[in-house]
Scaffold this motif. Structure first.
Motif, PDB file in Angstrom:
ATOM      1  N   PHE A 141      18.393  -1.550  11.859  1.00 48.15           N
ATOM      2  CA  PHE A 141      17.187  -2.359  12.097  1.00 48.15           C
ATOM      3  C   PHE A 141      17.247  -3.646  11.264  1.00 48.15           C
ATOM      4  O   PHE A 141      16.912  -4.727  11.727  1.00 48.15           O
ATOM      5  CB  PHE A 141      15.927  -1.571  11.719  1.00 48.15           C
ATOM      6  CG  PHE A 141      15.438  -0.642  12.801  1.00 48.15           C
ATOM      7  CD1 PHE A 141      14.617  -1.123  13.815  1.00 48.15           C
ATOM      8  CD2 PHE A 141      15.784   0.701  12.793  1.00 48.15           C
ATOM      9  CE1 PHE A 141      14.150  -0.272  14.809  1.00 48.15           C
ATOM     10  CE2 PHE A 141      15.325   1.553  13.781  1.00 48.15           C
ATOM     11  CZ  PHE A 141      14.505   1.065  14.792  1.00 48.15           C
ATOM     12  N   HIS A 142      17.694  -3.484  10.041  1.00 48.59           N
ATOM     13  CA  HIS A 142      17.752  -4.621   9.121  1.00 48.59           C
ATOM     14  C   HIS A 142      18.738  -5.673   9.645  1.00 48.59           C
ATOM     15  O   HIS A 142      18.462  -6.875   9.598  1.00 48.59           O
ATOM     16  CB  HIS A 142      18.184  -4.121   7.742  1.00 48.59           C
ATOM     17  CG  HIS A 142      18.101  -5.147   6.664  1.00 48.59           C
ATOM     18  ND1 HIS A 142      16.912  -5.649   6.224  1.00 48.59           N
ATOM     19  CD2 HIS A 142      19.076  -5.768   5.934  1.00 48.59           C
ATOM     20  CE1 HIS A 142      17.139  -6.544   5.270  1.00 48.59           C
ATOM     21  NE2 HIS A 142      18.450  -6.633   5.080  1.00 48.59           N
ATOM     22  N   ALA A 143      19.851  -5.196  10.164  1.00 50.34           N
ATOM     23  CA  ALA A 143      20.877  -6.114  10.671  1.00 50.34           C
ATOM     24  C   ALA A 143      20.347  -6.932  11.848  1.00 50.34           C
ATOM     25  O   ALA A 143      20.805  -8.049  12.097  1.00 50.34           O
ATOM     26  CB  ALA A 143      22.119  -5.322  11.083  1.00 50.34           C
ATOM     27  N   LYS A 144      19.357  -6.367  12.568  1.00 49.71           N
ATOM     28  CA  LYS A 144      18.773  -7.111  13.692  1.00 49.71           C
ATOM     29  C   LYS A 144      17.781  -8.162  13.218  1.00 49.71           C
ATOM     30  O   LYS A 144      17.188  -8.868  14.025  1.00 49.71           O
ATOM     31  CB  LYS A 144      18.049  -6.146  14.637  1.00 49.71           C
ATOM     32  CG  LYS A 144      18.996  -5.292  15.466  1.00 49.71           C
ATOM     33  CD  LYS A 144      18.219  -4.435  16.454  1.00 49.71           C
ATOM     34  CE  LYS A 144      19.130  -3.422  17.113  1.00 49.71           C
ATOM     35  NZ  LYS A 144      18.385  -2.225  17.550  1.00 49.71           N
ATOM     36  N   GLY A 145      17.547  -8.209  11.919  1.00 50.67           N
ATOM     37  CA  GLY A 145      16.653  -9.231  11.389  1.00 50.67           C
ATOM     38  C   GLY A 145      15.216  -8.778  11.194  1.00 50.67           C
ATOM     39  O   GLY A 145      14.355  -9.576  10.846  1.00 50.67           O
ATOM     40  N   HIS A 146      14.944  -7.488  11.422  1.00 51.39           N
ATOM     41  CA  HIS A 146      13.571  -7.018  11.220  1.00 51.39           C
ATOM     42  C   HIS A 146      13.253  -6.880   9.738  1.00 51.39           C
ATOM     43  O   HIS A 146      14.123  -6.563   8.934  1.00 51.39           O
ATOM     44  CB  HIS A 146      13.374  -5.637  11.873  1.00 51.39           C
ATOM     45  CG  HIS A 146      13.616  -5.640  13.347  1.00 51.39           C
ATOM     46  ND1 HIS A 146      13.058  -6.564  14.192  1.00 51.39           N
ATOM     47  CD2 HIS A 146      14.359  -4.827  14.133  1.00 51.39           C
ATOM     48  CE1 HIS A 146      13.449  -6.326  15.432  1.00 51.39           C
ATOM     49  NE2 HIS A 146      14.245  -5.276  15.422  1.00 51.39           N
ATOM     50  N   GLN A 147      11.988  -7.094   9.396  1.00 52.44           N
ATOM     51  CA  GLN A 147      11.530  -6.800   8.033  1.00 52.44           C
ATOM     52  C   GLN A 147      11.072  -5.342   8.001  1.00 52.44           C
ATOM     53  O   GLN A 147      10.398  -4.886   8.926  1.00 52.44           O
ATOM     54  CB  GLN A 147      10.372  -7.710   7.667  1.00 52.44           C
ATOM     55  CG  GLN A 147      10.817  -9.147   7.457  1.00 52.44           C
ATOM     56  CD  GLN A 147       9.768  -9.959   6.723  1.00 52.44           C
ATOM     57  OE1 GLN A 147       8.591  -9.881   7.040  1.00 52.44           O
ATOM     58  NE2 GLN A 147      10.196 -10.734   5.745  1.00 52.44           N
ATOM     59  N   LEU A 148      11.425  -4.649   6.934  1.00 57.31           N
ATOM     60  CA  LEU A 148      11.178  -3.204   6.913  1.00 57.31           C
ATOM     61  C   LEU A 148      10.601  -2.716   5.592  1.00 57.31           C
ATOM     62  O   LEU A 148      11.131  -3.034   4.524  1.00 57.31           O
ATOM     63  CB  LEU A 148      12.500  -2.460   7.151  1.00 57.31           C
ATOM     64  CG  LEU A 148      13.199  -2.739   8.480  1.00 57.31           C
ATOM     65  CD1 LEU A 148      14.632  -2.265   8.414  1.00 57.31           C
ATOM     66  CD2 LEU A 148      12.457  -2.039   9.615  1.00 57.31           C
ATOM     67  N   VAL A 149       9.540  -1.925   5.710  1.00 60.55           N
ATOM     68  CA  VAL A 149       9.077  -1.150   4.573  1.00 60.55           C
ATOM     69  C   VAL A 149       9.246   0.306   4.986  1.00 60.55           C
ATOM     70  O   VAL A 149       8.749   0.720   6.035  1.00 60.55           O
ATOM     71  CB  VAL A 149       7.600  -1.439   4.234  1.00 60.55           C
ATOM     72  CG1 VAL A 149       7.112  -0.500   3.136  1.00 60.55           C
ATOM     73  CG2 VAL A 149       7.430  -2.890   3.811  1.00 60.55           C
ATOM     74  N   ILE A 150       9.970   1.069   4.180  1.00 63.56           N
ATOM     75  CA  ILE A 150      10.257   2.451   4.524  1.00 63.56           C
ATOM     76  C   ILE A 150       9.451   3.372   3.599  1.00 63.56           C
ATOM     77  O   ILE A 150       9.512   3.248   2.376  1.00 63.56           O
ATOM     78  CB  ILE A 150      11.761   2.774   4.347  1.00 63.56           C
ATOM     79  CG1 ILE A 150      12.639   1.700   5.009  1.00 63.56           C
ATOM     80  CG2 ILE A 150      12.068   4.157   4.888  1.00 63.56           C
ATOM     81  CD1 ILE A 150      12.464   1.545   6.492  1.00 63.56           C
ATOM     82  N   VAL A 151       8.704   4.283   4.211  1.00 61.79           N
ATOM     83  CA  VAL A 151       7.938   5.259   3.433  1.00 61.79           C
ATOM     84  C   VAL A 151       8.617   6.612   3.603  1.00 61.79           C
ATOM     85  O   VAL A 151       8.950   6.989   4.727  1.00 61.79           O
ATOM     86  CB  VAL A 151       6.482   5.335   3.955  1.00 61.79           C
ATOM     87  CG1 VAL A 151       5.709   6.444   3.250  1.00 61.79           C
ATOM     88  CG2 VAL A 151       5.779   3.998   3.772  1.00 61.79           C
ATOM     89  N   VAL A 152       8.866   7.306   2.531  1.00 63.44           N
ATOM     90  CA  VAL A 152       9.487   8.625   2.680  1.00 63.44           C
ATOM     91  C   VAL A 152       8.672   9.738   2.036  1.00 63.44           C
ATOM     92  O   VAL A 152       7.942   9.528   1.063  1.00 63.44           O
ATOM     93  CB  VAL A 152      10.927   8.679   2.113  1.00 63.44           C
ATOM     94  CG1 VAL A 152      11.906   8.043   3.076  1.00 63.44           C
ATOM     95  CG2 VAL A 152      11.012   8.046   0.750  1.00 63.44           C
ATOM     96  N   SER A 153       8.841  10.922   2.606  1.00 70.25           N
ATOM     97  CA  SER A 153       8.281  12.156   2.052  1.00 70.25           C
ATOM     98  C   SER A 153       9.273  12.744   1.065  1.00 70.25           C
ATOM     99  O   SER A 153      10.421  12.307   0.993  1.00 70.25           O
ATOM    100  CB  SER A 153       8.078  13.195   3.156  1.00 70.25           C
ATOM    101  OG  SER A 153       7.082  12.809   4.038  1.00 70.25           O
TER     102      SER A 153
END
Ligand code: ASP
Ligand code: MG
Length: 406
Positions: free
Chosen positions: A29-41
């Protein structure tokens, strides 16, 4: 280019192998240029193990200390995922709830989010980082660590999406969306392309465990675009939660069938039928912090009436005890009976508003199978019945078929 909050649940990060898989997905996803916030359990099983560990020391663990302990489960996941991303040459940074400053009230073990500070996250996103945030936790005004209730990482994801105005909040889990019912019970169950917010709210409160109820409420309040997807499949659209009924493509009357095996029912028999009786029965139950679900009071006859309600199964014996010790003698009830071998089965659909006869069709279908209905409750978009637990699977199957969901 879009801005996504992606939440990965416990099974999706259940091992270091799986965490590396999540990292690979995120990197794409990052390589496609999207900005990402990842939340994990926390890794699956971790939170339960931490609770058992605490109980080895204190039968009823101190709520503040328990939150300090439980928050470590998610802290491990964020660090591991960030490492896995860095290993893939993706700039990544992790934050605990209190580092972000996810401000909550002080109700340990079920705190409510009051405010999310977006500054750190924004700055990192602008600098090209993937930001990894611990789910399920926050901090109160005094600096104490709090947790948001079991399944609370969903709510963290939605709260971040609302605060940061993300384009979409994607909840990645071990199923590929919301189904018409549990496919383990009905193999013909179908994934829904869309479900309305109200239906999702009913499904979550009726026992479908895919999203934490509070996360759905939160999403509704801020109209967060919310999607449930599988973290184990490469592509797929999952299920989108919509806020307009006409956004919904499949116009079925009933969208889904939910069931809940976690309830028990209690009946107070032969209560004097006069003002205040419901309060006298349910007041002490509420004082003991026991949630009541369905409530039924019969029409009185000869000055007496019967009063039934359901509670969570784990509160059953506690509620019975309170009724017997504090209430029965006090109000002069003839007897108190109950049972925990019940299941609540519900049909849910916004289509009910515009269609008559849905409840009677449900009752007919159950009658044809000889299934006895013990209690009934309705709302504008759902009908729930309580049946013997041994009839649960049959009830769900025949209803699924009768309402054309197969
Ligand atoms: N780890 C927490 C739990 O097991 C929160 C979550 O997974 O959403 O309930
Ligand atoms: Mg969950």
């Amino acid at each position: 280019m879009a801005f996504y909050i992606q939440k990965y649940g416990g099974t999706s990060v259940g091992s270091t192998e799986r965490i590396k898989n999540v990292a690979r997905r995120v990197a794409k996803f990052h390589a496609k240029g999207h900005q990402l916030v990842i939340v994990v359990s926390a890794m699956s099983g971790r939170t339960n193990r931490l609770i058992s560990l605490a109980k080895e020391v204190q039968d009823n663990p101190d709520p503040r200390e328990l939150d300090v302990m439980l928050s470590t489960g998610e802290q491990i996941s964020i660090a591991l995922l960030s490492m896995a991303l860095i290993e893939l040459n993706v700039k990544a940074r992790s934050y605990t709830g209190s580092q972000v400053r996810i401000l909550t009230d002080s109700t340990h073990s079920k705190a409510r989010i009051l405010e999310v500070d977006e500054n750190k996250i924004r700055a990192d996103l602008d600098a090209g980082y993937v930001v990894v945030v611990a789910g399920f936790q926050g901090v109160d005004a005094a600096g104490n660590i709090t947790t948001l209730g079991r399944g609370g990482s969903d709510t963290t994801g939605v709260a971040l999406a609302a605060a940061l105005k993300a384009d979409e909040c994607q909840i990645y889990t071990d199923v590929d969306g919301i189904y018409t019912t549990d496919p383990r019970i009905v193999p013909e169950a179908r994934r829904l392309e869309t479900i309305t917010f109200e239906e999702m709210l009913e499904m979550a409160s009726l026992g479908s465990k895919i999203l934490q109820l509070r996360s759905v409420e939160f999403a509704g309040k801020y109209k967060v675009k919310l999607r449930v997807l599988s973290s184990f499949e490469e592509d797929g659209n999952g299920t989108l939660i919509t806020y307009e009924e006409n956004e919904k493509m499949e116009q079925a009357v009933i969208s889904g069938i939910a069931f809940n095996r976690d309830e028990a029912k209690i009946t107070v028999l032969g209560v004097p039928d006069h003002p205040g009786i419901a309060y006298q029965i349910l007041g002490p139950i509420a004082d003991a912090n026991i949630d009541v679900d369905m409530i039924i009071q019969n029409v009185g006859h000869d000055g007496l009436t019967d009063f039934s309600f359901t509670v969570h199964r784990r509160e059953y014996s506690n509620a019975m005890q309170i009724l017997k010790d504090k209430i029965q003698g006090h109000i002069g009830a003839r007897n108190i009976v109950g049972g925990d071998k019940i299941t609540k089965v519900s049909i849910v659909g916004v289509g009910m508003r515009s269609h008559a006869g849905i409840a009677s069709k449900m009752f007919r279908v159950l009658a044809e199978e000889g299934i006895n209905i013990q209690m009934i409750a309705t709302s504008e978009i759902k009908v729930s019945v309580v049946v013997d637990e041994k009839h649960m699977e049959l009830a769900v199957r025949v209803l699924h078929k009768a309402f054309d969901l197969d």
